[in-house]
Motif scaffolding. Sequence first.
Motif, PDB file in Angstrom:
ATOM      1  N   TRP A  20       0.662  -1.079   0.124  1.00 42.40           N
ATOM      2  CA  TRP A  20      -0.065  -0.076  -0.053  1.00 42.40           C
ATOM      3  C   TRP A  20       0.831   1.279   0.017  1.00 42.40           C
ATOM      4  N   TRP A  98       2.156   6.740  12.284  1.00 47.25           N
ATOM      5  CA  TRP A  98       1.100   7.802  12.686  1.00 47.25           C
ATOM      6  C   TRP A  98       1.895   9.218  12.374  1.00 47.25           C
ATOM      7  N   GLY A 102      -0.038   9.804   9.424  1.00 44.38           N
ATOM      8  CA  GLY A 102      -1.380   9.900  10.365  1.00 44.38           C
ATOM      9  C   GLY A 102      -2.244  11.181   9.909  1.00 44.38           C
ATOM     10  N   PHE A 105      -3.922  10.196   6.649  1.00 45.81           N
ATOM     11  CA  PHE A 105      -4.820   8.984   6.485  1.00 45.81           C
ATOM     12  C   PHE A 105      -5.150   8.625   8.205  1.00 45.81           C
ATOM     13  N   GLY A 106      -6.197   9.007   8.567  1.00 46.58           N
ATOM     14  CA  GLY A 106      -6.597   9.033  10.051  1.00 46.58           C
ATOM     15  C   GLY A 106      -6.959   7.614  10.490  1.00 46.58           C
ATOM     16  N   TRP A 107      -7.027   6.785   9.561  1.00 46.52           N
ATOM     17  CA  TRP A 107      -7.294   5.139  10.011  1.00 46.52           C
ATOM     18  C   TRP A 107      -5.985   4.750  10.662  1.00 46.52           C
ATOM     19  N   VAL A 108      -4.950   5.424  10.501  1.00 44.89           N
ATOM     20  CA  VAL A 108      -3.595   4.810  10.937  1.00 44.89           C
ATOM     21  C   VAL A 108      -3.781   4.809  12.791  1.00 44.89           C
ATOM     22  N   ARG A 109      -4.483   5.859  13.244  1.00 46.95           N
ATOM     23  CA  ARG A 109      -4.912   5.620  14.592  1.00 46.95           C
ATOM     24  C   ARG A 109      -5.169   4.241  15.097  1.00 46.95           C
ATOM     25  N   TRP A 110      -5.944   3.460  14.181  1.00 46.66           N
ATOM     26  CA  TRP A 110      -6.272   2.049  14.722  1.00 46.66           C
ATOM     27  C   TRP A 110      -4.987   1.151  14.735  1.00 46.66           C
ATOM     28  N   VAL A 111      -3.941   1.402  13.964  1.00 44.93           N
ATOM     29  CA  VAL A 111      -2.558   0.634  14.326  1.00 44.93           C
ATOM     30  C   VAL A 111      -2.248   0.478  15.697  1.00 44.93           C
ATOM     31  N   TRP A 114      -4.061  -2.072  17.495  1.00 47.51           N
ATOM     32  CA  TRP A 114      -3.486  -3.453  17.059  1.00 47.51           C
ATOM     33  C   TRP A 114      -2.086  -3.798  17.841  1.00 47.51           C
TER      34      TRP A 114
END
Length: 163
Positions: A20, A98, A102, A105-111, A114
């Motif tokens: 990606w 992040w 970050g 791409f705000g979705w990186v906070r979900w890493v 994980w």
Amino acid sequence: MVGATMRNTWIPFYALLIGWLIFQYRKQAFGLVLTLVLAVVLSDQMASAVMKPLTLRLRPCHEPALQKLIHPVLECGGTYGFASSHAANTFALAMALWLLIGKRFGWVRWVFLWAAVVSYSRIYVGAHYPLDVLAGAGIGVIMAVLCVNGYQYVQKRFDRVRK
């Protein structure tokens, strides 16, 4: 938790992430991936090669006083556990991502979720105490900040040279 704690479980995630990044950033991808790898390698070495031999703190599954209380679901691993390399590595990756992407791409906070699950899994399987995991997470965050700052410094220098 056993699946979360196994390193091979996450190989598809890492491959997808690298693919990606290459697709999304093309020419910049090499520097981004190199920064992520460097952050993970440095955090791993700080936890494994520096902290564990320096502190000599037994893992819970190796602590004689706890043997009757702990029922490990996996092999215990190395003798010493402070600080958690899993926590250091996953938080290094999460924090570096992040800091690098970050804002876009705000979705990186979900890493970070994980990283927290992987870190908690180390406590669950009896390989680490909570403080081992917290120290590992701290090491990972610090290494990520250092590596990203280094990447940004080099990137600015190259930008000046190109102008």
